[in-house]
Design a protein around this motif. Structure first.
Motif, PDB file in Angstrom:
ATOM      1  N   UNK A  64      19.711  -6.143  40.218  1.00  0.00           N
ATOM      2  CA  UNK A  64      19.940  -6.393  38.795  1.00  0.00           C
ATOM      3  C   UNK A  64      18.653  -6.561  38.017  1.00  0.00           C
ATOM      4  N   UNK A  65      17.510  -6.464  38.703  1.00  0.00           N
ATOM      5  CA  UNK A  65      16.230  -6.515  38.005  1.00  0.00           C
ATOM      6  C   UNK A  65      15.840  -7.891  37.518  1.00  0.00           C
ATOM      7  N   UNK A  66      16.286  -8.936  38.195  1.00  0.00           N
ATOM      8  CA  UNK A  66      15.903 -10.285  37.800  1.00  0.00           C
ATOM      9  C   UNK A  66      14.426 -10.546  38.030  1.00  0.00           C
ATOM     10  N   UNK A  67      13.855 -11.466  37.247  1.00  0.00           N
ATOM     11  CA  UNK A  67      12.439 -11.796  37.399  1.00  0.00           C
ATOM     12  C   UNK A  67      12.268 -13.113  38.140  1.00  0.00           C
ATOM     13  N   UNK A  68      11.034 -13.613  38.172  1.00  0.00           N
ATOM     14  CA  UNK A  68      10.755 -14.848  38.895  1.00  0.00           C
ATOM     15  C   UNK A  68      11.510 -16.045  38.352  1.00  0.00           C
ATOM     16  N   UNK A 236       4.650 -13.981  48.786  1.00  0.00           N
ATOM     17  CA  UNK A 236       4.458 -14.642  47.496  1.00  0.00           C
ATOM     18  C   UNK A 236       5.808 -14.917  46.843  1.00  0.00           C
ATOM     19  N   UNK A 237       6.709 -13.937  46.884  1.00  0.00           N
ATOM     20  CA  UNK A 237       8.057 -14.134  46.348  1.00  0.00           C
ATOM     21  C   UNK A 237       8.777 -15.246  47.116  1.00  0.00           C
ATOM     22  N   UNK A 238       8.658 -15.232  48.446  1.00  0.00           N
ATOM     23  CA  UNK A 238       9.323 -16.243  49.259  1.00  0.00           C
ATOM     24  C   UNK A 238       8.820 -17.640  48.989  1.00  0.00           C
ATOM     25  N   UNK A 239       7.512 -17.796  48.842  1.00  0.00           N
ATOM     26  CA  UNK A 239       6.944 -19.122  48.592  1.00  0.00           C
ATOM     27  C   UNK A 239       7.353 -19.631  47.215  1.00  0.00           C
ATOM     28  N   UNK A 240       7.339 -18.743  46.208  1.00  0.00           N
ATOM     29  CA  UNK A 240       7.790 -19.151  44.878  1.00  0.00           C
ATOM     30  C   UNK A 240       9.243 -19.613  44.922  1.00  0.00           C
ATOM     31  N   UNK A 241      10.081 -18.891  45.679  1.00  0.00           N
ATOM     32  CA  UNK A 241      11.479 -19.291  45.816  1.00  0.00           C
ATOM     33  C   UNK A 241      11.602 -20.630  46.527  1.00  0.00           C
ATOM     34  N   UNK A 242      10.801 -20.831  47.569  1.00  0.00           N
ATOM     35  CA  UNK A 242      10.827 -22.098  48.303  1.00  0.00           C
ATOM     36  C   UNK A 242      10.452 -23.272  47.406  1.00  0.00           C
ATOM     37  N   UNK A 243       9.426 -23.088  46.576  1.00  0.00           N
ATOM     38  CA  UNK A 243       9.004 -24.166  45.682  1.00  0.00           C
ATOM     39  C   UNK A 243      10.140 -24.555  44.736  1.00  0.00           C
ATOM     40  N   UNK A 244      10.837 -23.553  44.200  1.00  0.00           N
ATOM     41  CA  UNK A 244      11.965 -23.846  43.314  1.00  0.00           C
ATOM     42  C   UNK A 244      13.084 -24.557  44.058  1.00  0.00           C
ATOM     43  N   UNK A 245      13.355 -24.131  45.286  1.00  0.00           N
ATOM     44  CA  UNK A 245      14.391 -24.781  46.085  1.00  0.00           C
ATOM     45  C   UNK A 245      14.029 -26.240  46.355  1.00  0.00           C
ATOM     46  N   UNK A 246      12.759 -26.499  46.644  1.00  0.00           N
ATOM     47  CA  UNK A 246      12.321 -27.866  46.897  1.00  0.00           C
ATOM     48  C   UNK A 246      12.461 -28.729  45.652  1.00  0.00           C
ATOM     49  N   UNK A 247      12.183 -28.164  44.486  1.00  0.00           N
ATOM     50  CA  UNK A 247      12.344 -28.919  43.239  1.00  0.00           C
ATOM     51  C   UNK A 247      13.798 -29.334  43.059  1.00  0.00           C
ATOM     52  N   UNK A 248      14.723 -28.424  43.348  1.00  0.00           N
ATOM     53  CA  UNK A 248      16.134 -28.781  43.253  1.00  0.00           C
ATOM     54  C   UNK A 248      16.510 -29.895  44.198  1.00  0.00           C
ATOM     55  N   UNK A 301       4.012 -16.076  38.184  1.00  0.00           N
ATOM     56  CA  UNK A 301       2.762 -15.452  38.631  1.00  0.00           C
ATOM     57  C   UNK A 301       2.989 -14.264  39.548  1.00  0.00           C
ATOM     58  N   UNK A 302       4.235 -13.895  39.804  1.00  0.00           N
ATOM     59  CA  UNK A 302       4.520 -12.882  40.816  1.00  0.00           C
ATOM     60  C   UNK A 302       4.069 -11.485  40.415  1.00  0.00           C
ATOM     61  N   UNK A 303       3.910 -11.230  39.129  1.00  0.00           N
ATOM     62  CA  UNK A 303       3.505  -9.900  38.672  1.00  0.00           C
ATOM     63  C   UNK A 303       2.008  -9.796  38.399  1.00  0.00           C
ATOM     64  N   UNK A 304       1.257 -10.836  38.711  1.00  0.00           N
ATOM     65  CA  UNK A 304      -0.188 -10.821  38.496  1.00  0.00           C
ATOM     66  C   UNK A 304      -0.879 -10.020  39.593  1.00  0.00           C
ATOM     67  N   UNK A 305      -2.139  -9.624  39.381  1.00  0.00           N
ATOM     68  CA  UNK A 305      -2.895  -8.994  40.468  1.00  0.00           C
ATOM     69  C   UNK A 305      -2.934  -9.888  41.696  1.00  0.00           C
ATOM     70  N   UNK A 306      -2.987  -9.273  42.872  1.00  0.00           N
ATOM     71  CA  UNK A 306      -2.819 -10.003  44.137  1.00  0.00           C
ATOM     72  C   UNK A 306      -3.744 -11.210  44.284  1.00  0.00           C
ATOM     73  N   UNK A 307      -5.046 -11.122  44.001  1.00  0.00           N
ATOM     74  CA  UNK A 307      -5.902 -12.303  44.206  1.00  0.00           C
ATOM     75  C   UNK A 307      -5.478 -13.504  43.362  1.00  0.00           C
ATOM     76  N   UNK A 308      -5.189 -13.279  42.081  1.00  0.00           N
ATOM     77  CA  UNK A 308      -4.780 -14.386  41.217  1.00  0.00           C
ATOM     78  C   UNK A 308      -3.395 -14.889  41.604  1.00  0.00           C
ATOM     79  N   UNK A 309      -2.503 -13.953  41.913  1.00  0.00           N
ATOM     80  CA  UNK A 309      -1.153 -14.343  42.354  1.00  0.00           C
ATOM     81  C   UNK A 309      -1.211 -15.225  43.586  1.00  0.00           C
TER      82      UNK A 309
END
Length: 377
Positions: A64-68, A236-248, A301-309
């Motif tokens: 469905x094209x969802x973002x971060x 990077x996607x997995x870690x971002x998802x994990x951080x959100x899950x931990x916040x919940x 930050x998932x769409x940033x260049x790899x080093x900054x991401x």
């Protein structure tokens, strides 16, 4: 910056809140569930019907094209409800890697049924001496005729026993040249030579150690012979998802702890009126809100260049890991002895938060990465 949700995102958050709230509390703890089977659970089928399995994937691969931010909303709700379904390990990590590497034929065979909720997959990347480095791989893949031969072992493969297939990282050595590449191979669960040792993690999630003893695969089993960059992006996607899950999960722990302090009385007075305990609750909420900010940073930050991401993702995981441990420990302490019992739901949140800190790299590992980047700068 404006971090408010769009109308569509608010509807998504409200739908998930109602869906999770309808689940019995006992079913929100993986450690209290009967052993799972490979048949999709009713809740997983509901996820598919609502499009939640399609959400984090691009439209070009059937998503469905969802973002971060959309992913963050989903994972926060699952963490808040302590939902045991393996959205991260069984869908997001292997599915994202498939979407990046698979051919159209491979996507039709494995990714499309995954998004429809017909099966789950697993990603095997961690090894005994690699710490959390996804590139430190000793599992080997050698060409043999028109196919491949895999040898090695993987540890802590989440949901492998329930998966229809496992994506395995392996080191590929070029014949006659001192060059090695990191490849990804797709192994159906019934592949000869693949054995599993199954066990639960501390928070009750199903995990396995895999042994690959002369596993023979055809040439189509190799998703990529140079998958390092794709793996970095997927993690990077997995870690971002994990951080959100931990916040919940942290938010739920704070809510349950505050409710307990308001209800429990000592010397005829609610515990919530004691100033020392109020200070502890304030500290818990400070860690929660700061972790929430870091989770937002990771998700955007998932769409940033790899080093900054990668720098931002590592910083978010390090801080969220420390905050998760703090909130878990304070919630147990403020509940007293009953906070350690199976009957107290906050104990299951605490175990989940401790496990979060170790999955996909603990705080020390990511702090070391951030420190190295700062030193280099």
């Amino acid at each position: 910056m404006d971090f408010s949700y769009s109308d569509e995102q608010r509807m998504l958050a409200e739908t998930l809140e109602r869906l999770v709230a309808d689940q019995p509390a006992v079913e929100r703890s993986a450690s209290q569930l009967p052993p799972a089977t490979r048949e999709p659970s009713p809740l997983w089928q509901t996820f598919a019907e609502l499009g939640l399995l399609h959400m984090p994937f691009a439209e070009s691969v059937g998503g469905l094209g969802g973002d971060g931010t959309d992913l963050m909303i989903i994972m926060q709700a699952l963490g808040h409800g302590l939902v045991p379904e393996p959205y991260l390990a069984g869908l997001l990590l292997p599915g994202d890697l498939l979407a990046r590497l698979a051919t159209p034929e491979q996507r039709d065979r494995w990714l499309t049924p995954l998004l429809e909720g017909e099966h789950q997959l697993a990603l095997a990347w961690q090894e005994r001496d690699a710490r959390y480095d996804i590139h430190a791989v000793t599992t080997s893949a050698h060409r043999q005729g028109a196919g491949w031969r895999l040898e090695g072992a993987k540890q802590l493969v989440m949901g492998a026993d329930l998966a229809a297939a496992v994506l395995v990282t392996a080191r590929i050595a070029d014949e006659g040249r001192d060059v090695e590449r990191l490849g990804v191979f797709l192994l159906p669960s019934s592949t000869p030579g693949l054995t599993r040792h199954n066990y639960p993690t501390i928070d009750g999630q199903p995990a396995s150690d895999l042994v690959l003893d002369g596993v023979m695969l055809d040439e189509h089993a190799c998703l990529s012979e140079n998958a390092a960059a794709a793996l970095d992006a997927t993690f990077a996607v997995g870690i971002a998802a994990l951080c959100a899950q931990a916040v919940g999960a942290m938010q739920a722990s704070c809510e349950q702890t505050l409710a307990f302090l308001k209800e429990r009385r000592q010397f005829g007075t609610p515990l919530s009126t004691f100033q020392a305990l109020q200070h502890r609750m304030v500290d818990m909420h400070l860690h929660l809100e700061q972790a929430r900010s870091m989770a937002i940073l990771a998700a955007t930050s998932l769409d940033l260049p790899a080093p900054e991401r990668d720098y931002r993702i590592a910083a978010a995981k390090a801080y969220c890991g420390e905050s998760a441990r703090f909130v878990a420990e304070q919630a147990i302490q403020l509940h007293g002895a009953m906070g350690m019992t199976e009957e107290c739901l906050v104990s299951h949140y605490a175990k989940h938060l401790v496990m979060f800190d170790h999955y996909l790299g603990d705080s020390d590992y990511h702090l070391e990465y951030v420190s190295e980047r700062l030193s280099a700068a």
